[in-house]
Design a protein around this motif. Structure first.
Motif, short mmCIF file in Angstrom:
data_model
loop_
_atom_site.label_atom_id
_atom_site.label_comp_id
_atom_site.label_asym_id
_atom_site.label_seq_id
_atom_site.Cartn_x
_atom_site.Cartn_y
_atom_site.Cartn_z
N MET A 1 0.77 -1.17 -0.02
CA MET A 1 0.04 0.01 -0.17
C MET A 1 0.84 1.43 -0.06
O MET A 1 0.79 2.23 0.67
N ASN A 2 1.93 1.25 -0.97
CA ASN A 2 2.86 2.39 -0.87
C ASN A 2 3.20 2.49 -2.23
O ASN A 2 3.06 1.79 -3.37
N HIS A 3 3.95 3.82 -2.47
CA HIS A 3 4.46 4.20 -3.96
C HIS A 3 5.68 3.21 -3.95
O HIS A 3 6.13 2.81 -3.18
N ALA A 4 5.93 2.80 -5.15
CA ALA A 4 7.16 1.93 -5.58
C ALA A 4 8.42 2.67 -5.19
O ALA A 4 9.31 1.97 -4.54
N GLY A 5 8.46 4.04 -5.08
CA GLY A 5 9.90 4.88 -4.92
C GLY A 5 9.62 5.15 -3.40
O GLY A 5 10.78 5.62 -2.84
N ASP A 6 8.81 4.47 -2.20
CA ASP A 6 9.01 4.67 -0.85
C ASP A 6 10.04 3.86 -0.36
O ASP A 6 9.74 2.45 -0.44
N LEU A 7 11.17 4.17 0.08
CA LEU A 7 12.04 3.67 0.71
C LEU A 7 12.10 3.73 2.44
O LEU A 7 11.78 4.56 2.78
N PRO A 8 12.78 2.98 2.83
CA PRO A 8 12.84 2.95 4.34
C PRO A 8 13.78 4.11 4.57
O PRO A 8 14.97 4.31 3.98
N ASN A 9 13.81 4.78 5.84
CA ASN A 9 14.62 5.79 6.16
C ASN A 9 16.06 5.41 6.39
O ASN A 9 16.33 4.25 6.50
N ILE A 10 16.86 6.61 6.36
CA ILE A 10 18.24 6.40 6.49
C ILE A 10 18.57 6.77 7.83
O ILE A 10 17.99 7.72 8.26
N LYS A 11 19.24 5.97 8.65
CA LYS A 11 19.63 6.42 10.25
C LYS A 11 21.10 6.75 10.03
O LYS A 11 22.11 5.89 9.87
#
Length: 177
Positions: A110-120
């Motif tokens: 249920m997300n954009h294909a371009g949604d990636l996990p945050n960088i920490k």
């Protein structure tokens, strides 16, 4: 054979054929790679390097970043256009979203294909990054990321605010090639 049994047999054969066609049409990769070198934008010092490796129906993403806000999270997304020319990277357009879904948690379906996990980032503003995602491909097809851009944002993505997760200005941008 009775009419009912014949109809059931035909229906099962059709369902099997449809399942086979669906499986054959799913894009899969066998090690195709792409990369991006991200340059600073919006007056930041953020930069990084990212690789994308296609593994079956997933894409393995590895990255290293510097110049980030120490001990923080930054939003990270594939954007629709391969254009990082604007000083604030707005030339990259919105998130890559070939299926016109809402913004959301990566790999949720249920997300954009371009949604990636945050960088920490660590205490020095550096980060290493690894994620394995699906929903896009390492090619130039409709779900492909080649020729698009990858962007780091100043703030963390909350994965719920529409349309882009409230992740703030774009602080680094790179063309995926």
């Amino acid at each position: 054979m009775s009419t009912n049994l014949r109809n059931i047999s035909i229906a099962l054969s059709a369902a099997g054929l449809l399942a086979l066609v669906a499986c054959q049409s799913m894009e899969q990769g066998t090690g195709q790679k792409a990369s991006a070198s991200l340059e600073s934008r919006s007056g930041s010092k953020a930069k990084g390097d990212v690789t994308f490796t296609w593994q079956g129906s997933d894409v393995l993403i590895n990255g290293s970043f510097s110049g980030l806000k120490p001990n923080s999270e930054q939003g990270f997304h594939v954007h629709e256009k391969g254009d990082c020319s604007a000083p604030d990277a707005t030339s990259a357009g919105g998130h890559f979203n070939p299926e016109t879904k809402s913004h959301g948690m990566p790999n949720s379906g249920m997300n954009h294909a371009g949604d990636l996990p945050n960088i920490k980032s660590d205490a020095n503003g550096n980060a290493t990054y690894t994620a394995k995602l699906h929903g896009f491909a390492v090619n130039t097809g409709p779900s492909g990321i080649l020729g698009r851009s990858v962007v780091v944002h100043r703030d963390p993505d909350d994965y719920k605010s529409q349309p882009a997760g409230n992740s703030g200005p774009r602080i680094a941008c790179g063309l995926i090639k």
